[in-house]
Structures are given as C-alpha cells and as structure tokens.
Design a protein around this motif. Structure first.
Motif, PDB file in Angstrom:
ATOM      1  N   ASP A  38       0.831  -1.196   0.000  1.00 36.55           N
ATOM      2  CA  ASP A  38       0.000   0.000   0.000  1.00 36.55           C
ATOM      3  C   ASP A  38       0.871   1.253   0.000  1.00 36.55           C
ATOM      4  OD1 ASP A  38       1.058   0.153   2.517  1.00 36.55           O
ATOM      5  OD2 ASP A  38      -0.833   0.405   3.554  1.00 36.55           O
TER       6      ASP A  38
ATOM      7  N   ASP B  39       2.184   3.486  -1.679  1.00 36.94           N
ATOM      8  CA  ASP B  39       2.304   4.410  -2.791  1.00 36.94           C
ATOM      9  C   ASP B  39       1.275   5.515  -2.625  1.00 36.94           C
ATOM     10  OD1 ASP B  39       3.007   5.710  -5.023  1.00 36.94           O
ATOM     11  OD2 ASP B  39       2.657   4.039  -6.405  1.00 36.94           O
ATOM     12  N   CYS B  40       1.478   6.255  -1.566  1.00 32.90           N
ATOM     13  CA  CYS B  40       0.546   7.329  -1.247  1.00 32.90           C
ATOM     14  C   CYS B  40       0.425   8.334  -2.386  1.00 32.90           C
ATOM     15  CB  CYS B  40       1.015   8.028   0.019  1.00 32.90           C
ATOM     16  SG  CYS B  40       0.250   9.611   0.290  1.00 32.90           S
TER      17      CYS B  40
ATOM     18  N   ASP C 202       0.301   7.898  -5.526  1.00 36.49           N
ATOM     19  CA  ASP C 202      -0.467   7.487  -6.691  1.00 36.49           C
ATOM     20  C   ASP C 202      -1.953   7.541  -6.338  1.00 36.49           C
ATOM     21  OD1 ASP C 202      -1.825   6.291  -8.709  1.00 36.49           O
ATOM     22  OD2 ASP C 202      -0.488   4.570  -8.899  1.00 36.49           O
ATOM     23  N   PRO C 203      -2.686   8.519  -6.861  1.00 37.53           N
ATOM     24  CA  PRO C 203      -4.079   8.693  -6.446  1.00 37.53           C
ATOM     25  C   PRO C 203      -4.993   7.542  -6.832  1.00 37.53           C
ATOM     26  CG  PRO C 203      -3.573  10.120  -8.292  1.00 37.53           C
ATOM     27  CD  PRO C 203      -2.279   9.503  -7.860  1.00 37.53           C
TER      28      PRO C 203
ATOM     29  N   TRP D  83      -4.087   4.281  -6.618  1.00 35.75           N
ATOM     30  CA  TRP D  83      -3.620   3.055  -5.992  1.00 35.75           C
ATOM     31  C   TRP D  83      -4.668   2.512  -5.032  1.00 35.75           C
ATOM     32  CZ3 TRP D  83       0.377   0.198  -7.334  1.00 35.75           C
ATOM     33  CH2 TRP D  83       0.823  -0.790  -6.470  1.00 35.75           C
TER      34      TRP D  83
ATOM     35  N   GLY E 265      -4.610   7.755  -2.783  1.00 35.17           N
ATOM     36  CA  GLY E 265      -3.646   6.714  -2.471  1.00 35.17           C
ATOM     37  C   GLY E 265      -3.365   6.761  -0.985  1.00 35.17           C
ATOM     38  N   THR E 266      -3.162   5.613  -0.391  1.00 40.52           N
ATOM     39  CA  THR E 266      -2.978   5.590   1.057  1.00 40.52           C
ATOM     40  C   THR E 266      -1.853   4.642   1.438  1.00 40.52           C
ATOM     41  OG1 THR E 266      -4.477   3.758   1.410  1.00 40.52           O
ATOM     42  CG2 THR E 266      -5.433   5.946   1.454  1.00 40.52           C
ATOM     43  N   ALA E 267      -1.414   4.761   2.664  1.00 40.27           N
ATOM     44  CA  ALA E 267      -0.444   3.819   3.197  1.00 40.27           C
ATOM     45  C   ALA E 267      -0.673   3.676   4.692  1.00 40.27           C
ATOM     46  CB  ALA E 267       0.976   4.298   2.919  1.00 40.27           C
ATOM     47  N   GLN E 268      -0.726   2.433   5.153  1.00 39.56           N
ATOM     48  CA  GLN E 268      -0.796   2.191   6.599  1.00 39.56           C
ATOM     49  C   GLN E 268       0.587   2.470   7.158  1.00 39.56           C
ATOM     50  OE1 GLN E 268      -1.514  -1.870   7.777  1.00 39.56           O
ATOM     51  NE2 GLN E 268      -0.720  -1.456   9.818  1.00 39.56           N
TER      52      GLN E 268
ATOM     53  N   ASP F 128       0.484   0.611  13.328  1.00 39.45           N
ATOM     54  CA  ASP F 128      -0.483  -0.323  13.902  1.00 39.45           C
ATOM     55  C   ASP F 128      -0.291  -0.245  15.417  1.00 39.45           C
ATOM     56  OD1 ASP F 128      -2.382  -2.299  14.192  1.00 39.45           O
ATOM     57  OD2 ASP F 128      -1.053  -3.947  13.652  1.00 39.45           O
TER      58      ASP F 128
ATOM     59  N   CYS G  82       1.468  13.852   1.263  1.00 35.00           N
ATOM     60  CA  CYS G  82       0.873  12.658   1.883  1.00 35.00           C
ATOM     61  C   CYS G  82       0.670  12.857   3.382  1.00 35.00           C
ATOM     62  CB  CYS G  82       1.769  11.443   1.669  1.00 35.00           C
ATOM     63  SG  CYS G  82       1.910  10.937  -0.035  1.00 35.00           S
TER      64      CYS G  82
ATOM     65  N   MET H 265      -5.709   9.364   8.229  1.00 36.50           N
ATOM     66  CA  MET H 265      -6.931   8.791   8.780  1.00 36.50           C
ATOM     67  C   MET H 265      -6.524   7.684   9.736  1.00 36.50           C
ATOM     68  SD  MET H 265      -9.575  10.273   7.212  1.00 36.50           S
ATOM     69  CE  MET H 265     -10.933   9.166   7.615  1.00 36.50           C
ATOM     70  N   MET H 266      -7.419   7.313  10.622  1.00 33.43           N
ATOM     71  CA  MET H 266      -7.207   6.120  11.426  1.00 33.43           C
ATOM     72  C   MET H 266      -8.550   5.455  11.688  1.00 33.43           C
ATOM     73  SD  MET H 266      -6.516   7.258  15.349  1.00 33.43           S
ATOM     74  CE  MET H 266      -4.967   8.088  15.070  1.00 33.43           C
ATOM     75  N   PHE H 267      -8.497   4.182  12.016  1.00 29.31           N
ATOM     76  CA  PHE H 267      -9.715   3.480  12.397  1.00 29.31           C
ATOM     77  C   PHE H 267      -9.337   2.384  13.385  1.00 29.31           C
ATOM     78  CE2 PHE H 267     -10.302  -0.943  10.914  1.00 29.31           C
ATOM     79  CZ  PHE H 267      -9.092  -1.132  10.285  1.00 29.31           C
TER      80      PHE H 267
ATOM     81  N   GLN I 113      -5.288   1.338  13.544  1.00 25.54           N
ATOM     82  CA  GLN I 113      -4.236   1.600  12.560  1.00 25.54           C
ATOM     83  C   GLN I 113      -4.326   3.048  12.107  1.00 25.54           C
ATOM     84  OE1 GLN I 113      -4.660  -1.091   9.265  1.00 25.54           O
ATOM     85  NE2 GLN I 113      -4.448  -2.928  10.532  1.00 25.54           N
TER      86      GLN I 113
ATOM     87  N   PHE J 151      -3.101   5.830   8.996  1.00 19.29           N
ATOM     88  CA  PHE J 151      -2.743   5.862   7.577  1.00 19.29           C
ATOM     89  C   PHE J 151      -2.323   7.269   7.156  1.00 19.29           C
ATOM     90  CE2 PHE J 151      -5.841   2.622   8.295  1.00 19.29           C
ATOM     91  CZ  PHE J 151      -5.532   1.583   7.446  1.00 19.29           C
ATOM     92  N   THR J 152      -1.505   7.309   6.109  1.00 13.48           N
ATOM     93  CA  THR J 152      -1.339   8.574   5.402  1.00 13.48           C
ATOM     94  C   THR J 152      -2.233   8.505   4.173  1.00 13.48           C
ATOM     95  OG1 THR J 152       0.462   7.701   4.051  1.00 13.48           O
ATOM     96  CG2 THR J 152       1.066   8.833   6.082  1.00 13.48           C
ATOM     97  N   ILE J 153      -2.752   9.637   3.764  1.00 14.06           N
ATOM     98  CA  ILE J 153      -3.486   9.669   2.500  1.00 14.06           C
ATOM     99  C   ILE J 153      -3.002  10.851   1.681  1.00 14.06           C
ATOM    100  CG2 ILE J 153      -5.526   8.543   3.404  1.00 14.06           C
ATOM    101  CD1 ILE J 153      -6.917  11.179   3.526  1.00 14.06           C
ATOM    102  N   GLN J 154      -3.184  10.728   0.406  1.00 20.12           N
ATOM    103  CA  GLN J 154      -2.706  11.793  -0.463  1.00 20.12           C
ATOM    104  C   GLN J 154      -3.568  13.032  -0.292  1.00 20.12           C
ATOM    105  OE1 GLN J 154      -3.227  11.568  -4.732  1.00 20.12           O
ATOM    106  NE2 GLN J 154      -1.051  11.971  -4.985  1.00 20.12           N
TER     107      GLN J 154
END
Lengths: 225, 214
Positions: A110, A112-113, A115-116, A118, B20-23, B26, B162, B166-168, B191, B193-196
């Motif tokens: 995951d 690849d922040c 890349d919108p 992704w 796009g997001t990344a965890q 945790d 980025c 968010m978190m949940f 967890q 997350f980062t989001i774009q």
C-alpha cells in the motif's frame, strides 16, 4: 436493599458481561493481527498478517512469517436497527500459519501514497496458507456490527483452539479464544480488489467456561440471605 | 464541448476522491474516554508496527503512542449506540530507548502514563475530528479520525502531499473477557494511515481551460 433487589442487581451485573462471564475467569493477550475480509453467498472469509504473538505461544517473529486465514464462517442471520447493521455467523475457522521459507511470500503493498489511483495489492490467498498450520481455532460464534453512515464497525468472536503445531504451548484450561477488533470499508483503507473490509483485531486466550449449577429459585434466594 | 468539459471535471473529481494511502502505524492500548462534553481523553499504548515510508528501529527503541488534548464536543444517541465526536488534540508517537512502558497481562497492570510519553516525539498528528461509536448492547465500539501529520523527528520521511491522515479501529469494554487496567475503561486496537492530500490548485483563465479540451 431487599432480597428481590439484590437478585435483580445481580442479574443486571451478570448481564453486563453476558457471554464473556460464562467463559472468562482469566484472559491472556495472545496476538494482534490485521488483514482483509469479504463475504460471498453468506460465507465470510479473510486473511492477513500477525505482527505480534505473545507467550505462552512460542514464536520466532524475526525469521518466520505469521499469517491468518478465516474460512467458512456462515451467516446465520442479520438485521438492521436504526442505521446499525448486525451480522451473526456460526462455524468457520481461524487458522494461523507459520511460514519458514524465505523470502516470505504473503505480501501486501500500500506504500504508494502519491499514486491517487492506488488501491493496494495483495498476494494470492494460498501465500497466506502455506507453511505449517501453527494454530487452528474453530469459531463458536462471530458477530459483527457495521455503522452504515460512518462506514466502519466492529466485531467479536469466541472460538475453541483445537489444533496446530503449537497447540501444546497453551495450557489445556486456556484453549478458548476471544477476539475483537474494528473494521472499515472506507476508500482510504486501501482495500485490495476482491475484499470488502479492512480488519484490525486482537485474540485473547480465555479460561474454560465456568460450570453451571442447577438450583431452585428458593436456593438462589437463600444464597442472598 | 461543454459536455466534454463537464465530463472531464466530473472525472477529475471522482479520481481525486480515491486517494492513495499507506498504513504507517499499527497500535493498541487503553483509554479513559470521558462521556461529558468538554472533557479530555486519556489514551496510551504501544505502536507495534511502523511501516514505510517511516523508518524505525524496534530493537533499539520502544515505540508508544498517546492521544493528547482531545476534547469531547458532541454526544448523539443512535439507537442502542451513542456517537461521540471529539475535536482537536494530537495523536503522538514516541520513540524511547528506555523501554519503560510496560504491560502485565497476568496482573492486568500497565505502567504509569508518563512512561508512554517520554523519549522523543517521533511523529505527531493533529486531529481534526475523531468519531467513536459505542454500542452498549454489545460492549463494543469502533472509531475513525481525520488528522494531519505535522511534527516529530521523522515527519520529513512523509512526503509533503501525503501528510493528511486517517485512522480506524475497534474498542471493547468487556473487562470480564480482556484485561483493562484500573484507570482505563476501554481497550483499543487501531491503525493509522497517510493519505494523499488534494492536488495543488493552478490559477488559469476560462479561455485556457477551454483550450485544454480542444
């Protein structure tokens, strides 16, 4: 406080802990896990990763990959109550696998922040089920709740630990599991294709159920006198 | 032409709605969540996994987290559940070489909250809102939050676009099933997350926009 009041209060107090009071005298944090689930034709399944496993289970988190799989949890019933969806499952298994072969093949991407478009990718389900069956648990029940307007929810389940190469790490009296966690299907949760929810949860070992004793109503009254 | 522009704008809106997001973190811990408007939350716990683009050293440091300065702003009943909305505050992750934050499951004890907030501030997120729904019928809850990563020693590892987050997660108060130490009322597992972030806005004339679609 009269006897009737004491009994009523007693029942209310036990109702607060309803199912767990039947089970737990002592619990032990066992593992923390996360992953993805989906439901098809009334059957819930899922898979994911276990970054933390605690004693008494013996693990080697440095050298082995630990993954989990939920299979065959069958939806018994569901209902909607004021924007809250309730789902009740029976059967199904929670399996933990220990994969000793490097490179670890269960992979999720995951990162690849930027890349919108992704949406996350995950390796084939079999990569979460190879290696040795470290622990096998059979669900007695699994319930989940989903808040439609908020796109998140939570779940809990009770299971019997019945197999796996490390079952003997767990004392016989602690071979029940209780799990809870949160779930979301928000777009930002980067849920791979073919999955509906992202789950994050914990598993606890709990003692054997306390035995029930039959008695008369008079017996209960005299207990409180 | 007008239709084409409309479709293009609609498409861009739709695409921007799928970030796009990344965890990146945790975590799990314990909270003392107030249920009176204006009260502050206490929550501390362990960050058990930290993901790229952040770098960390779990052998040399202990990573803990705390919600700080979060205030309950609104309480709304929803059937057997209640929706609690918290505003402001921080989600702070700390990096500490002393490993002094401890949890004893057998005794159901957790070390003093101060042991979770010492060391250096590894990552800080400013929370906009945190929505927690607690269902008294099930003894469970769940939550999500909107935030922005703004500080900490590792903030530069997160690209500038980025840093929205968010978190949940889920919560339980079934202390008869799981250990919830004295002083806390729920166990949390979640967890972050980062989001774009939103795409940068370019100023332009209407004529230039039309030219784009010719």
């Amino acid at each position: 406080m009269n006897v009737r009041m004491v009994i009523v209060v007693g029942f209310i107090a036990s109702a607060v802990c309803l199912v767990p009071s039947v089970w737990a005298q002592q619990s032990q944090f066992s593992m923390d896990y996360w992953g993805f689930t989906h439901e098809e034709s009334g059957v819930l399944s899922g898979l994911g990763f276990i970054p933390l496993i605690e004693p008494p289970l013996v693990v080697d988190l440095e050298n082995y990959q630990y993954t989990w799989v939920i299979e065959d949890a069958v939806l018994d019933s569901s209902r909607v109550d004021g924007g809250i969806e309730y789902y009740y499952y029976s059967g199904g298994t929670f399996k933990v696998y220990e994969d000793t072969v490097e490179p670890w093949n269960a992979v999720y991407s995951d990162a690849d922040c930027q890349d919108p478009e992704w949406v996350g990718s995950i390796s084939e389900p079999w990569t979460f089920q190879d290696g040795e069956l470290f622990l096998l648990a059979e669900f007695q029940y699994l319930n989940r709740t989903y808040y439609t307007d908020y796109q998140f929810g939570d779940y809990e389940g009770m299971m019997d630990l019945t197999g796996g190469t490390h079952l003997d790490d767990i004392p016989p009296l602690l071979r029940h599991g209780w799990t809870f966690g949160g779930a979301t299907d928000q777009p930002w949760a980067c849920i791979p294709e073919d999955y509906e929810y992202r789950w994050d949860g914990q598993l606890f070992l709990v003692e054997d159920p306390t035995r029930t004793e039959s008695t008369t109503w008079s017996g209960i009254k005299s207990f409180y006198r | 032409m007008r239709t084409a522009i409309g479709l293009a704008l609609l498409l861009s809106v739709l695409l921007s709605g799928v970030p796009g997001t990344a965890q990146i973190v945790d975590y799990w811990g314990f909270s003392d969540f107030p249920q009176t408007v204006g009260s502050g939350i206490v929550e501390v716990g362990f960050a058990i996994e930290i993901h790229a683009p952040l770098t960390y050293d779990p052998e040399g440091f202990q990573y803990t987290y705390a919600f700080e300065e979060l205030m309950l702003a609104e309480v709304v009943p929803m059937g057997p559940a209640t929706v609690y909305t918290y505003l402001g505050g921080f989600f702070n992750v700390y990096e500490d070489a002393s490993f002094n934050a401890t949890y004893d499951d057998a005794q159901c004890l957790v070390s003093d909250p101060a042991t979770f907030t010492d060391g250096s501030l590894y990552l800080q997120a400013e929370l906009d809102t945190l929505t927690w729904i607690y269902n008294s019928m099930t003894g469970r809850g769940s939550y999500d939050a909107v935030m922005t990563y703004t500080g900490g020693t590792h903030i530069d590892e997160i690209p500038l676009d980025c840093r929205e987050g968010m978190m949940f997660g889920g919560t339980t108060d079934l202390s008869c099933t799981v250990c919830i130490p004295e002083g806390y009322d729920h166990r949390w597992d979640g967890q972050a997350f980062t989001i774009q972030g939103p795409s940068a806005v370019d100023s332009s004339t209407w004529g230039s926009v039309k030219t784009l679609f010719r």
